[in-house]
Scaffold this motif. Structure first.
Motif, PDB file in Angstrom:
ATOM      1  N   ASP A  10       0.792  -1.222   0.000  1.00  0.00           N
ATOM      2  CA  ASP A  10       0.000   0.000   0.000  1.00  0.00           C
ATOM      3  C   ASP A  10       0.829   1.280   0.000  1.00  0.00           C
ATOM      4  O   ASP A  10       0.276   2.374   0.087  1.00  0.00           O
ATOM      5  CB  ASP A  10      -0.920   0.018   1.237  1.00  0.00           C
ATOM      6  N   GLY A  11       2.156   1.146  -0.080  1.00  0.00           N
ATOM      7  CA  GLY A  11       2.999   2.338  -0.057  1.00  0.00           C
ATOM      8  C   GLY A  11       2.624   3.313  -1.160  1.00  0.00           C
ATOM      9  O   GLY A  11       2.431   2.947  -2.311  1.00  0.00           O
ATOM     10  N   GLN A  12       2.488   4.560  -0.787  1.00  0.00           N
ATOM     11  CA  GLN A  12       2.101   5.600  -1.750  1.00  0.00           C
ATOM     12  C   GLN A  12       3.133   5.698  -2.857  1.00  0.00           C
ATOM     13  O   GLN A  12       4.327   5.656  -2.622  1.00  0.00           O
ATOM     14  CB  GLN A  12       1.984   6.927  -1.003  1.00  0.00           C
ATOM     15  N   VAL A  55      10.835  13.092  -0.848  1.00  0.00           N
ATOM     16  CA  VAL A  55      10.689  11.773  -0.236  1.00  0.00           C
ATOM     17  C   VAL A  55      10.128  11.919   1.176  1.00  0.00           C
ATOM     18  O   VAL A  55      10.612  12.718   1.982  1.00  0.00           O
ATOM     19  CB  VAL A  55      12.049  11.042  -0.190  1.00  0.00           C
ATOM     20  N   THR A  56       9.086  11.152   1.465  1.00  0.00           N
ATOM     21  CA  THR A  56       8.447  11.164   2.782  1.00  0.00           C
ATOM     22  C   THR A  56       8.381   9.734   3.319  1.00  0.00           C
ATOM     23  O   THR A  56       8.700   8.767   2.616  1.00  0.00           O
ATOM     24  CB  THR A  56       7.021  11.725   2.690  1.00  0.00           C
ATOM     25  N   ASP A  57       7.938   9.600   4.555  1.00  0.00           N
ATOM     26  CA  ASP A  57       7.772   8.267   5.128  1.00  0.00           C
ATOM     27  C   ASP A  57       6.764   7.448   4.327  1.00  0.00           C
ATOM     28  O   ASP A  57       6.877   6.228   4.239  1.00  0.00           O
ATOM     29  CB  ASP A  57       7.314   8.362   6.586  1.00  0.00           C
ATOM     30  N   GLU A  58       5.792   8.134   3.730  1.00  0.00           N
ATOM     31  CA  GLU A  58       4.731   7.434   3.005  1.00  0.00           C
ATOM     32  C   GLU A  58       5.186   6.952   1.628  1.00  0.00           C
ATOM     33  O   GLU A  58       4.717   5.920   1.154  1.00  0.00           O
ATOM     34  CB  GLU A  58       3.502   8.334   2.850  1.00  0.00           C
ATOM     35  N   ASN A  59       6.081   7.682   0.975  1.00  0.00           N
ATOM     36  CA  ASN A  59       6.464   7.287  -0.392  1.00  0.00           C
ATOM     37  C   ASN A  59       7.903   6.755  -0.477  1.00  0.00           C
ATOM     38  O   ASN A  59       8.410   6.493  -1.568  1.00  0.00           O
ATOM     39  CB  ASN A  59       6.268   8.447  -1.379  1.00  0.00           C
ATOM     40  N   ARG A  60       8.563   6.597   0.669  1.00  0.00           N
ATOM     41  CA  ARG A  60       9.971   6.165   0.690  1.00  0.00           C
ATOM     42  C   ARG A  60      10.154   4.807   0.011  1.00  0.00           C
ATOM     43  O   ARG A  60      11.097   4.590  -0.742  1.00  0.00           O
ATOM     44  CB  ARG A  60      10.477   6.100   2.128  1.00  0.00           C
ATOM     45  N   TYR A  61       9.251   3.867   0.286  1.00  0.00           N
ATOM     46  CA  TYR A  61       9.367   2.529  -0.308  1.00  0.00           C
ATOM     47  C   TYR A  61       9.267   2.613  -1.828  1.00  0.00           C
ATOM     48  O   TYR A  61      10.081   2.032  -2.552  1.00  0.00           O
ATOM     49  CB  TYR A  61       8.285   1.597   0.251  1.00  0.00           C
TER      50      TYR A  61
END
Length: 249
Positions: A10-12, A55-61
């Motif tokens: 589910d990573g953004q 880059v954020t915690d939500e889209n890092r992956y």
């Protein structure tokens, strides 16, 4: 594991388009390019900060996964399947939830492009705070698969000697701040000389990065270093492999 797998699913998505520049790591002993490091850039060559600031915690992956694919696709255009030159990819340990699950896209991309895993180096920087046990799990998994591993900016981060005592990567890249003006700073010479001796005892290949002058190079060659990266040899080339000047001190 459940949280990690949910993050993978589910990573953004990372919506900002980006590309790569490549800078060679040269082997002055053989007179050849050892590897090419992929460095993130904007789509028209903007600096890394233009991309990394998004880059954020939500889209890092998603960003980490896209970096691997983009680097491999660009490198495969310029390296034949039989070349012994390697590709060095920076990865974010905090973007890896479970090593074997999160490596699947990389492996599928490498297989699609006929890019052998042993020609891929995964490097991470000490500057990113990460759980050491988690990092060790990633590095050991990558080694089992056949990838090479490298610590970048050694001497400038958080892990340092404690990590090296628990895991010996294939390559350690000495931080450029240790290299800058080393010909004029005896204290740096002592630090680097003894660091190199330690790496030799561990059978780890050292790379001195950020080399900009012939004087710096001479000191490092006198210490027995053969692998180098820096403007003295080549600047990063956008979406291309720079042809390095294989000069010796």
């Amino acid at each position: 594991m459940a949280v990690g797998c949910a993050g993978c699913r589910d990573g953004q998505a990372f919506a900002l388009p980006f590309s790569m520049a490549f800078q060679p790591i040269v082997d002055l002993d053989s007179g050849k390019t050892f590897a090419h490091e992929a460095l993130v850039r904007g789509v028209t060559g903007e600096g890394a900060y233009h991309v990394l600031s998004a880059v954020t915690d939500e889209n890092r992956y998603a960003f980490d996964q896209q970096c691997r694919v983009r680097a491999l696709e660009l490198a495969a255009r310029q390296l034949s399947a039989t070349s012994d030159e390697k590709l060095s990819i920076n990865f974010m340990p905090n973007a890896v939830y479970e090593p074997r699950a999160c490596i699947r896209l990389t492996l599928a991309t490498a297989e699609r492009l006929n890019f052998a895993p042993e020609r891929i180096i995964f490097e991470f920087t000490e500057s990113e705070r990460v759980d050491t046990d988690h990092l060790l799990s990633i590095l050991k998994t990558y080694r089992q698969i056949g990838f090479r591993t490298a610590i970048d900016d050694f001497g400038a981060g958080h892990a340092g000697l404690n990590l090296l005592a628990r895991f010996q990567p294939d390559i350690v890249k000495l931080d450029m701040d240790l290299i800058r003006d080393i010909d004029r700073e005896p204290a740096k010479q002592i630090v680097v000389k003894h660091t190199l001796a330690m790496l030799r005892d561990f059978d780890i290949m050292p790379v001195c990065e950020g080399v900009e002058t012939a004087e710096e190079l001479k000191v490092l060659q006198d210490f027995g270093v053969t692998l180098f990266q820096g403007y003295l040899f080549a600047k990063p080339a956008f979406e291309a492999f720079a042809q390095p000047v294989l000069r010796s001190a």
